[in-house]
Design a protein around this motif. Structure first.
Motif, PDB file in Angstrom:
ATOM      1  N   MET A 331     -30.276 -37.040 -13.477  1.00 16.99           N
ATOM      2  CA  MET A 331     -30.298 -35.676 -13.996  1.00 16.99           C
ATOM      3  C   MET A 331     -31.758 -35.255 -14.192  1.00 16.99           C
ATOM      4  O   MET A 331     -32.442 -35.776 -15.075  1.00 16.99           O
ATOM      5  CB  MET A 331     -29.510 -35.587 -15.299  1.00 16.99           C
ATOM      6  CG  MET A 331     -28.051 -36.033 -15.162  1.00 16.99           C
ATOM      7  SD  MET A 331     -27.119 -35.995 -16.715  1.00 16.99           S
ATOM      8  CE  MET A 331     -26.983 -34.222 -17.000  1.00 16.99           C
ATOM      9  N   VAL A 332     -32.216 -34.342 -13.337  1.00 16.96           N
ATOM     10  CA  VAL A 332     -33.603 -33.879 -13.387  1.00 16.96           C
ATOM     11  C   VAL A 332     -33.656 -32.662 -14.301  1.00 16.96           C
ATOM     12  O   VAL A 332     -33.118 -31.596 -13.978  1.00 16.96           O
ATOM     13  CB  VAL A 332     -34.124 -33.533 -11.985  1.00 16.96           C
ATOM     14  CG1 VAL A 332     -35.559 -33.023 -12.067  1.00 16.96           C
ATOM     15  CG2 VAL A 332     -34.043 -34.754 -11.078  1.00 16.96           C
ATOM     16  N   ARG A 333     -34.296 -32.824 -15.435  1.00 19.37           N
ATOM     17  CA  ARG A 333     -34.323 -31.811 -16.485  1.00 19.37           C
ATOM     18  C   ARG A 333     -35.531 -30.890 -16.313  1.00 19.37           C
ATOM     19  O   ARG A 333     -36.673 -31.347 -16.278  1.00 19.37           O
ATOM     20  CB  ARG A 333     -34.372 -32.496 -17.846  1.00 19.37           C
ATOM     21  CG  ARG A 333     -34.708 -31.605 -19.010  1.00 19.37           C
ATOM     22  CD  ARG A 333     -33.603 -30.665 -19.367  1.00 19.37           C
ATOM     23  NE  ARG A 333     -34.040 -29.701 -20.384  1.00 19.37           N
ATOM     24  CZ  ARG A 333     -33.303 -28.684 -20.799  1.00 19.37           C
ATOM     25  NH1 ARG A 333     -32.102 -28.501 -20.321  1.00 19.37           N
ATOM     26  NH2 ARG A 333     -33.768 -27.853 -21.702  1.00 19.37           N
ATOM     27  N   THR A 362     -32.387 -39.838 -16.577  1.00 17.36           N
ATOM     28  CA  THR A 362     -32.949 -38.499 -16.676  1.00 17.36           C
ATOM     29  C   THR A 362     -34.403 -38.511 -16.239  1.00 17.36           C
ATOM     30  O   THR A 362     -35.120 -39.496 -16.427  1.00 17.36           O
ATOM     31  CB  THR A 362     -32.850 -37.942 -18.103  1.00 17.36           C
ATOM     32  OG1 THR A 362     -33.580 -38.791 -19.005  1.00 17.36           O
ATOM     33  CG2 THR A 362     -31.399 -37.840 -18.550  1.00 17.36           C
ATOM     34  N   VAL A 363     -34.803 -37.399 -15.650  1.00 14.98           N
ATOM     35  CA  VAL A 363     -36.191 -37.178 -15.254  1.00 14.98           C
ATOM     36  C   VAL A 363     -36.611 -35.847 -15.859  1.00 14.98           C
ATOM     37  O   VAL A 363     -36.078 -34.798 -15.485  1.00 14.98           O
ATOM     38  CB  VAL A 363     -36.357 -37.148 -13.724  1.00 14.98           C
ATOM     39  CG1 VAL A 363     -37.823 -36.935 -13.354  1.00 14.98           C
ATOM     40  CG2 VAL A 363     -35.823 -38.427 -13.088  1.00 14.98           C
ATOM     41  N   ASN A 364     -37.521 -35.865 -16.820  1.00 11.67           N
ATOM     42  CA  ASN A 364     -38.010 -34.652 -17.460  1.00 11.67           C
ATOM     43  C   ASN A 364     -39.307 -34.221 -16.786  1.00 11.67           C
ATOM     44  O   ASN A 364     -40.274 -34.985 -16.740  1.00 11.67           O
ATOM     45  CB  ASN A 364     -38.247 -34.884 -18.950  1.00 11.67           C
ATOM     46  CG  ASN A 364     -36.944 -34.931 -19.737  1.00 11.67           C
ATOM     47  OD1 ASN A 364     -35.904 -35.286 -19.200  1.00 11.67           O
ATOM     48  ND2 ASN A 364     -37.005 -34.570 -21.009  1.00 11.67           N
ATOM     49  N   VAL A 365     -39.318 -32.986 -16.283  1.00 13.44           N
ATOM     50  CA  VAL A 365     -40.422 -32.496 -15.456  1.00 13.44           C
ATOM     51  C   VAL A 365     -41.234 -31.460 -16.221  1.00 13.44           C
ATOM     52  O   VAL A 365     -40.676 -30.568 -16.870  1.00 13.44           O
ATOM     53  CB  VAL A 365     -39.883 -31.868 -14.152  1.00 13.44           C
ATOM     54  CG1 VAL A 365     -41.032 -31.379 -13.285  1.00 13.44           C
ATOM     55  CG2 VAL A 365     -39.027 -32.880 -13.389  1.00 13.44           C
ATOM     56  N   THR A 366     -42.541 -31.569 -16.133  1.00 18.48           N
ATOM     57  CA  THR A 366     -43.450 -30.551 -16.652  1.00 18.48           C
ATOM     58  C   THR A 366     -44.117 -29.857 -15.462  1.00 18.48           C
ATOM     59  O   THR A 366     -44.508 -30.518 -14.497  1.00 18.48           O
ATOM     60  CB  THR A 366     -44.509 -31.177 -17.574  1.00 18.48           C
ATOM     61  OG1 THR A 366     -43.847 -31.837 -18.664  1.00 18.48           O
ATOM     62  CG2 THR A 366     -45.445 -30.123 -18.134  1.00 18.48           C
TER      63      THR A 366
END
Length: 669
Positions: A331-333, A362-366
């Motif tokens: 799940m890319v957030r 999960t992958v949290n992207v900035t």
């Protein structure tokens, strides 16, 4: 009834996805041999069962049969049980004769890391005349059809249980096959070393299980396809269940996925050489605080994050103990914040609970925001949609590297809320993003604000053009505030002045949007929805409206009417239109309406669902919007919402109906 002298009994699993792989591991822990044959196609994310069943069984018969001494088409000889891990709806059109002697288990069944249940092992060894006892005990599963008969776990006919010895097949460097030896009685064999799994893959799909750091390790480490290492850390600081007790997750944070000079499109980050110490949080793009979050979110929403315009970093969170070959859903957030605020690693978006409970990655992207990423100025040679191009690079990084962390690159969900949801919707039609994700979760996208913005964008670009290209970030933020004030004269659209621009790479022209989304419908499953009282978060900032609820007799009703009107205009109408178009194009989709039903003025307002998805008492416990809720009841409902999001990410499907105090779900069409 005893087994024949030739074939060695065991368990054949058709389906090398999350559930099938987890079942194979559970069987291995119990000392029972199991073999996996994939049911996936190399050219398609997923075949309809009627198409892949014959090929899958033929592959299973050949490969599993070779291991057990059996042969021939159809069900592999010598197996005590054959389990097909598939969603129930995939059974349409299947020849019933093919299903004889096969136990079908819904693919949403989750074995997680629990030991193999005693009833399952005992049933296999007891030689039951039917498998109904087993079928009845598949907790959380839908058993579509059960075996007619099971063989004894008895190789010599003398009633002695024979302990299998699991060992790598000679000449199999990946340790993917197993030989089964005999030996009467005695203690069970020692567990195989990390990286050895009782699974035999088919030619349809390659499944690998490389070595994994142990749960007790203080420095989990992963090996990327390039050979470089990523060293992460164990995060056991946050409670992820209703009791507040900690559940550890492994994290690799602050990983650079792209690089770019100011006002330049992103390029892939340089390849890591040696070991990357992924133990620092990703920096946030330079920004000001969003005043509208007051009350809905804790104070200081960015926490201790640094700010840097070179912010293209991401962070990966996995369940502790995950094998790199486990192929968990990803799940890319993509964070929200009106395209001017927020960051992937801000405390508000901690995914500990979701990851630990639901066994997803999960992958949290900035990504770049505001003046840095979402305002094209042709006269100043500033391209549009730079932040969107950042996100495409992040999704490419996931495709190339997430398998090293135990994720399935063929089961990636792009997931966002507010501006992040709007970005996900536009990634569905962005050039270069096709095939990078399979599903989309779109929460509270402000679709009602995103069309007819050309005049506003041109006016704002004229203000931005006055800023020197090499101005310090603080100066850009000052000009950004001027732009936000200028935008107010453009009505509701001015509430979100920055965002994707049509007709500029990678997006189609405005006239082509509907056709582009219709074309994307067949390749991307969607879960799209909104909150019943979205606008309640924003009305306090409107002159004269803040005090409206306090007006005797009619004030509360008038305020509620305004909230509902704005919610429908900005969110509800656009969501329904989005899903209706998706359904007309024969796409798979679901719509949700989040509504907790409380009396708080911020009940079910914009972002009100975030505490449920990212629950952490240490972070959200001080939020004023939650001051009146029963915490135990709230956490119980929150777990149900997290389970729903994970189920959709895993399968592309959701049960329809109402989860009391959370939401109502409907299927498209």
């Amino acid at each position: 009834m005893s087994a024949s002298a030739g074939p060695q009994p065991g368990v054949g699993i058709l389906g090398a996805g999350r559930a099938g792989t987890a079942l194979a591991r559970a069987l291995q822990r119990a000392g029972i041999p199991a073999w996996i044959a994939s049911t996936r196609s190399p050219t398609s994310m997923r075949f309809h069962l009627a198409q892949y069943a014959p090929r899958a069984t033929a592959v299973a018969a050949e490969q599993i049969g070779q291991q057990t001494g059996g042969s021939g088409p159809g069900r592999p000889d010598g197996l005590s049980i054959v389990v097909l891990m598939v969603p129930q709806e995939d059974l349409d059109g299947v020849d019933p004769g093919w299903l004889d002697g096969v136990l079908l288990v819904d693919a949403t069944n989750r074995w997680e890391d629990e030991p193999l249940p005693d009833w399952f092992e005992d049933s296999l060894q007891a030689g039951l005349s039917s498998s109904e006892a087993i079928a009845a005990r598949f907790s959380g599963s839908t058993v579509v059809k059960t075996l007619n008969h099971l063989s004894h776990w008895d190789l010599d006919g003398g009633g002695q249980r024979v302990q299998p010895r699991l060992q790598p097949v000679a000449g199999d460097p990946a340790n993917m096959g197993l030989e089964v030896g005999g030996g009467g009685g005695g203690p069970p064999p020692p567990p195989p070393p990390p990286g050895t799994v009782s699974a035999q893959t088919s030619s349809l799909e390659s499944v690998t299980f490389p070595d994994t750091p142990t749960s007790s390790s203080t420095t989990p480490r992963w090996t990327l396809p390039t050979g470089a290492s990523v060293q992460g850390w164990i995060d056991a600081s946050s409670g992820s269940d209703g009791t507040g007790s900690p559940s550890a997750v492994w994290r690799a944070t602050g990983i650079p996925y792209a690089q770019a000079e100011r006002y330049c499109p992103a390029e892939p980050a340089p390849a890591v050489v040696g070991t990357l110490e992924a133990t620092s949080l990703s920096p946030a793009c330079p920004q000001r605080d969003l005043a509208i979050l007051e009350g809905a979110a804790p104070a200081n929403p960015l926490g201790d994050l640094t700010q840097d315009e070179h912010c293209q970093h991401l962070s990966v969170t996995v369940p502790a103990g995950t094998d790199p070959g486990e192929r968990l859903p990803v799940m890319v957030r993509i964070h929200g914040g009106s395209y001017v605020a927020g960051a992937g690693d801000q405390p508000l978006y901690g995914t500990h609970a979701l990851v630990a409970e639901q066994r997803v990655i999960t992958v949290n992207v900035t990504y770049r925001l505001g003046m840095f990423g979402f305002l094209g100025v042709p006269d100043a040679r500033i391209p549009a949609n730079l932040g969107l191009l950042d996100l495409i690079e992040a999704l490419r990084w996931v495709q190339e590297n997430i398998a090293a962390f135990g994720g399935d690159p063929q089961n990636v969900t792009a997931w966002g809320e507010s501006a992040g949801a709007d970005a996900v919707a536009h990634l569905m039609i962005a050039e270069g993003a096709q095939g990078l994700f399979r599903r989309a979760i779109i929460q509270s996208a402000p679709f009602g604000l995103m069309r007819g913005r050309e005049a506003m964008t041109n006016a704002l670009g004229a203000v931005a053009a006055e800023v020197p290209a090499d101005a310090p970030p603080e100066e850009l933020l000052t000009v950004q505030e001027r732009i936000e004030r200028t935008a107010l004269r453009f009505g509701l659209r001015g509430a979100m002045p920055f965002g994707p621009e049509y007709g500029h790479h990678p997006l189609p022209a405005a006239a082509d949007l509907d056709a582009a989304w219709a074309q994307a419908a067949r390749r991307v499953d969607v879960l799209v929805g909104w909150n019943a009282r979205e606008a309640a978060l924003f009305t306090p900032g409107v002159q004269g409206v803040k005090v409206l609820p306090e007006v005797p007799l009619v004030g509360r009703a008038a305020h509620e009417g305004l909230v509902r009107l704005l919610t429908e205009s900005i969110y509800g109408r656009g969501v329904r239109a989005f899903l209706a178009r998706h359904a007309r194009a024969r796409g798979n989709g679901y719509q949700y309406l989040f509504d907790t039903g409380s009396d708080h003025l911020l009940d079910s307002s914009h972002a009100a669902e975030l505490p449920m998805l990212f629950w952490d008492r240490a972070v959200w416990g001080s939020a004023e919007s939650l001051s009146e809720v029963d915490r135990d009841d709230y956490e119980s409902r929150a777990r149900q919402m997290r389970a729903a999001w994970a189920t959709f990410a895993c399968t592309g499907h959701l049960p329809t109906g109402t989860i009391p105090g959370v939401m109502t779900v409907e299927r498209a069409g």
